[in-house]
Design an enzyme around this catalytic site. Structure first.
Site, PDB file in Angstrom:
ATOM      1  N   CYS A 115       0.838  -3.817  -7.158  1.00 23.28           N
ATOM      2  CA  CYS A 115       1.644  -3.010  -6.245  1.00 23.28           C
ATOM      3  C   CYS A 115       2.212  -1.757  -6.905  1.00 23.28           C
ATOM      4  O   CYS A 115       2.555  -0.795  -6.222  1.00 23.28           O
ATOM      5  CB  CYS A 115       2.773  -3.843  -5.654  1.00 23.28           C
ATOM      6  N   HIS A 252       7.821   1.319  -2.641  1.00 29.13           N
ATOM      7  CA  HIS A 252       6.786   0.342  -2.310  1.00 29.13           C
ATOM      8  C   HIS A 252       7.247  -0.446  -1.095  1.00 29.13           C
ATOM      9  O   HIS A 252       8.372  -0.947  -1.059  1.00 29.13           O
ATOM     10  CB  HIS A 252       6.560  -0.587  -3.503  1.00 29.13           C
ATOM     11  N   ASN A 282       2.798  -5.239   3.573  1.00 27.34           N
ATOM     12  CA  ASN A 282       2.652  -4.890   2.153  1.00 27.34           C
ATOM     13  C   ASN A 282       1.186  -4.564   1.880  1.00 27.34           C
ATOM     14  O   ASN A 282       0.334  -5.452   1.889  1.00 27.34           O
ATOM     15  CB  ASN A 282       3.117  -6.065   1.292  1.00 27.34           C
TER      16      ASN A 282
END
Length: 325
Positions: A115, A252, A282
């Site tokens: 990520c 993020h 996500n």
């Protein structure tokens, strides 16, 4: 004093056509729209089509970024693609994108920091431009995380989606001050002691299988808020910036609770935070460039704005970047 900067000149993104609302999971899992929203802020996400690969998503985003910048592929010196879901073990997915774009010069390679991958790739591109190794570099974050989900695990499979975002950086001249356009500071960290908090239980060397994602959500949350706030302040302190100088935080997009808690610890109001997690879920390394591209396309992010980007992922690996748009 004149200094070389890596300035943003174009961005673009791509989302697969299939929209998956929270309610769709209730048919196969003990969950509901309310359960997912209350814990993550996610309302829907996109799933890649069966024949869509990470390179396909990345290529769409890359073409959009090139069009936005008014550039041709062969004007690029490099493509750096951040992904944890490559098309193949090797060669790099970036080389597939390079070929699909018709780019016949320069070089392309992948970066894997899950990520946090886009921040790591952005930092790498900045170093190449500042050192003079490259003049125009495309940084892409692209993922098909739905290919590594355990669809029986309601705590993880409802959180992730697929997508891609791309940003083109070009060499520019600055005065070495906070007012310069471009990447002003990046800070990167990792700590392999936390491997078991977020990982995929497979790999060519270990199991000869792809594996699926495993996560200890509560512990990841605790690490995320603390580490993201710390690295955000590191990046600001590197160039003498204060929270009040930041126009937008582009975090993020993992979980609305993490985003809100990090904003508080960083000293930023939510009115200055770009949030897309409700619509994307996500998307790992794709989440920051996706959010960045959408906000820029909507006119929220404008030339001269000071952006704070931060992310954390498996490894654990985390980082932040301060960029003047």
């Amino acid at each position: 004093m004149s200094v070389r900067r890596a300035a943003p000149v174009g961005c673009g993104h791509y989302l697969p056509e299939r929209v998956v609302e929270n309610a769709e999971f209730a048919a196969t899992l003990d969950t509901s729209d309310e359960w997912i929203r209350s814990r993550s802020g996610i309302e829907r996400r996109r799933f890649a089509a069966p024949d869509e690969k990470t390179s396909d998503l990345a290529t769409h985003a890359a073409r959009a970024a090139l069009a936005n910048a008014g550039m041709e592929a062969n004007e690029l010196d490099a493509i750096i693609l951040a992904t944890a879901t490559p098309d193949q073990t090797f060669p790099s997915t970036a080389t597939r994108v390079q070929h699909a774009l018709g780019m016949t010069r320069g070089f392309a390679f992948d970066v894997q920091a899950v990520c946090a991958g886009f921040i790591f790739a952005l930092s790498t591109a900045n170093s190449m431009i500042v050192s003079g190794q490259a003049r125009n570099v495309m940084v892409i974050g692209a993922e098909t995380f739905t290919r590594i989900m355990d669809w029986t695990d309601r705590s993880t499979c409802v959180l992730f989606g697929d997508g891609a975002g791309a940003l083109i950086l070009s060499a520019d001249e600055g005065e070495g001050t906070l007012a310069d356009r471009g990447v002003l500071a990046t800070r990167l960290h990792s700590d392999g002691a936390h491997n078991q908090l977020l990982y995929v239980d497979g790999g060519p060397s270990a199991t000869q299988t792809v594996g699926v994602l495993r996560m200890e959500g509560r512990k990841v949350f605790q690490h995320a808020v603390q580490k993201l706030a710390e690295v955000a302040h590191e990046a600001m302190e590197a160039v003498g910036a204060r929270p009040e100088d930041i126009d937008w935080m582009v975090p993020h997009q993992a979980n609305i609770r993490i985003i809100e808690a990090t904003a508080r610890k960083t000293g930023l109001p939510m009115e200055k935070v770009v949030v897309t997690v409700q619509n994307h879920g996500n998307t790992s390394a794709a989440s920051i460039p996706l959010a960045l591209s959408e906000a820029a396309a909507e006119g929220r992010i404008r030339r001269g704005d000071l952006l704070l980007m931060e992310a954390i992922g498996g490894g654990l690996a985390w980082g932040a970047a301060l960029v003047r748009w």
